[in-house]
Design an enzyme around this catalytic site. Sequence first.
Site, short mmCIF file in Angstrom:
data_model
loop_
_atom_site.label_atom_id
_atom_site.label_comp_id
_atom_site.label_asym_id
_atom_site.label_seq_id
_atom_site.Cartn_x
_atom_site.Cartn_y
_atom_site.Cartn_z
N GLU A 1 60.20 15.71 5.25
CA GLU A 1 60.30 16.23 6.61
C GLU A 1 59.80 15.19 7.60
OE1 GLU A 1 59.91 21.06 6.52
OE2 GLU A 1 58.10 19.92 6.94
N CYS A 2 60.61 14.87 8.58
CA CYS A 2 60.22 13.99 9.68
C CYS A 2 59.65 12.67 9.14
CB CYS A 2 59.26 14.70 10.63
SG CYS A 2 59.21 13.96 12.28
#
Length: 470
Positions: free
Chosen positions: A364-365
């Site tokens: 994520e990210c």
Amino acid sequence: MNAPGLLIGAARSSSGKTTLTLGLMRALTRRGLHVAPVKCGPDYIDPAFHAAATGHDGVNLDSWAMDADLIARLAARAGEDADIVIAEGAMGLFDGAPGGAAGTGASADVAAMLGWSVVLVHDVSGQAQTAAAVVRGLAAHDARVNIAGIVLNRVGSERHRRLAGEAIEALGLPVLGALPRDESVALPERHLGLVQAGETPELDARLDALADFVEAHVDVDAIVACATVAATGDVIPDASRKRSVRESSMTAEAPVAALDSRSPASRASGMTSGAVIPPPAQRIAVARDDAFSFFYPHLAQSWRDAGAELLFFSPLADEAPPDDCDLCWLPGGYPELHAGRLSAARAFIDGLRRFSDRRWVHGECGGYMVLGRALIDAAGDAHEMAGLLELETSFATRKLHLGYRRARLAAQHPLGAAGLPLRGHEFHYASVIREEGAPFALAHDAYSDEPRPAGLARNGVSGSFFHLMA
């Protein structure tokens, strides 16, 4: 019995919510109270400071991403053994976005749903009696919301305090304190907000100083008296409702093996918008250190409740994901500040590559950026990353990407079947230099109905800038 709760709100960001919240949390903790911390909205950094101030992990509540039942269950769990629940709002009290699962994402929604009173911290710099007009508007804006008292912030003098405070008290609203202008109590910041709690020098001393500051200028007992017990009925489940929640497929009595024995389609069916996502595997390796710290506590807890095991490892310590896990999860964080160390962490990089040969890896990210070919830092230097996705990102030219996101899985994934709805948010400054391949999801923001490809998925490796909340 549920603990009484209150929410610290404001008319806008940078009004003093965090200063008052942390000072109050620490002051009450020093008095021996069990303070349960809550953060409204999508935020990773404030909850870590809350945990440091109180000694208890907090929870995020968000009416845009979460449905009302999930908010009620998370709030009830947070307050089970607590003396008081203190929630810090996000942005302005009524700021939000359309199309939410249970509301707009405004902090006011959470206060209204749970029956918590609001203590408003109001920045009066550049104002005197006009502060009363602003407070009057906030107090009258939504009949569901009870503003129980006001704390003035950035007060310049005793005369300033009287002018603003007496005008507000003439409305029938008590002024519970007045914080003077004092930059010495400010916490250090960086591009995504505060410097992380674990990186803040002399954090305990800073928190004690905030507590001293608040106790010197605020009637702490009067604020505590504003706390109200959460509402009952449709908001906080009764005992029989709690049992039915515990007997559901997302609790400890239903092992992950049983969840995984169902088809992805059946896992996706019956899941209401804004509910907790079941765990994607039985044993989950989760990166956790200063580069990978953005992992929501409510996800971790719900996955454990469903029987999953979470095993943490540190890429910055050059640790590989544990080989006996079924899936590796790389949360967001600040890999751009540690790009050189991560690139040189060969045990981590090589171990991640070996892990991905046989088991799923998701980022994520910040975790997504590490799965790419290269990460260019703010100085323009390129650092080799894991190379598991055709992705190159850069901080040399920063651009803010911010907002809620609705997404649907583009293909079958450990999180569920293709088309599974997800809710979360995006918050990063990285620019994409190259992104090639099939998408992880199709996503759009709160103001659009046109889905666009988000992230990448290839050969059991996936990721995106999307932070999953529900």
